[in-house]
Design a protein around this motif. Sequence first.
Motif, PDB file in Angstrom:
ATOM      1  N   LEU A 139      38.310  47.282  33.783  1.00  0.00           N
ATOM      2  CA  LEU A 139      38.426  46.362  34.777  1.00  0.00           C
ATOM      3  C   LEU A 139      38.300  47.053  36.125  1.00  0.00           C
ATOM      4  CD1 LEU A 139      41.784  45.027  33.637  1.00  0.00           C
ATOM      5  CD2 LEU A 139      39.443  43.855  33.259  1.00  0.00           C
ATOM      6  N   ASP A 140      37.640  46.274  37.179  1.00  0.00           N
ATOM      7  CA  ASP A 140      37.580  46.833  38.414  1.00  0.00           C
ATOM      8  C   ASP A 140      39.001  45.944  39.057  1.00  0.00           C
ATOM      9  OD1 ASP A 140      37.488  46.758  41.188  1.00  0.00           O
ATOM     10  OD2 ASP A 140      35.744  45.598  41.611  1.00  0.00           O
ATOM     11  N   PRO A 141      40.062  46.657  39.362  1.00  0.00           N
ATOM     12  CA  PRO A 141      41.223  46.131  39.632  1.00  0.00           C
ATOM     13  C   PRO A 141      41.391  45.249  40.885  1.00  0.00           C
ATOM     14  CG  PRO A 141      41.110  48.518  40.198  1.00  0.00           C
ATOM     15  CD  PRO A 141      40.024  48.304  39.633  1.00  0.00           C
ATOM     16  N   ALA A 197      39.328  40.644  36.933  1.00  0.00           N
ATOM     17  CA  ALA A 197      40.763  41.520  36.613  1.00  0.00           C
ATOM     18  C   ALA A 197      42.144  40.805  36.994  1.00  0.00           C
ATOM     19  CB  ALA A 197      40.700  42.831  37.426  1.00  0.00           C
ATOM     20  N   GLN A 198      42.010  40.267  38.205  1.00  0.00           N
ATOM     21  CA  GLN A 198      43.384  39.400  38.401  1.00  0.00           C
ATOM     22  C   GLN A 198      43.595  38.440  37.443  1.00  0.00           C
ATOM     23  OE1 GLN A 198      43.383  38.500  42.590  1.00  0.00           O
ATOM     24  NE2 GLN A 198      41.645  39.786  42.970  1.00  0.00           N
ATOM     25  N   SER A 211      44.675  39.938  33.706  1.00  0.00           N
ATOM     26  CA  SER A 211      45.598  40.844  33.492  1.00  0.00           C
ATOM     27  C   SER A 211      47.004  40.246  33.243  1.00  0.00           C
ATOM     28  CB  SER A 211      45.936  41.737  34.863  1.00  0.00           C
ATOM     29  OG  SER A 211      46.240  40.821  36.110  1.00  0.00           O
ATOM     30  N   LEU A 220      40.404  51.612  34.553  1.00  0.00           N
ATOM     31  CA  LEU A 220      40.204  51.071  35.633  1.00  0.00           C
ATOM     32  C   LEU A 220      39.118  51.768  36.331  1.00  0.00           C
ATOM     33  CD1 LEU A 220      44.012  51.488  37.207  1.00  0.00           C
ATOM     34  CD2 LEU A 220      42.773  49.614  36.381  1.00  0.00           C
ATOM     35  N   PRO A 238      37.100  50.975  39.464  1.00  0.00           N
ATOM     36  CA  PRO A 238      36.933  50.172  40.883  1.00  0.00           C
ATOM     37  C   PRO A 238      35.327  50.461  41.517  1.00  0.00           C
ATOM     38  CG  PRO A 238      38.138  52.038  41.203  1.00  0.00           C
ATOM     39  CD  PRO A 238      37.964  52.143  39.779  1.00  0.00           C
TER      40      PRO A 238
END
Length: 104
Positions: free
Chosen positions: A18-20, A25-26, A29, A47, A49
């Motif tokens: 995931l790209d946080p 990702a949002q 999660s 992670l 990013p």
Amino acid sequence: YSAVKIPGEGPFQVEAVLDPLSKGAQQISQILAVLHQAKLISLTIFLNPIEKLSEIPVQRFYRYVLEPELRFDKETGEIAEVGSHFTDLLPHLLLTMSPVLCVD
């Protein structure tokens, strides 16, 4: 990248890259958290990013009304309703809601 291992009791092992700060990702999660709380998965999150940002990508806040197990009303024995409650919001912000309903 960085990795976080969250051991669990579930029969499934989930690995997510995931790209946080991404929208995806949002959104995923909280679903992963509920699956872990329901003791369905062990989880490893990598992670990954984006290195350079031209703007802050977090422009929305996602909240799901999703429980790891059914809850029952103590008086009637029926399945309890679930909901989401937002507190401590800044009063001068304009907030909008975009519900997504998944009902069978």
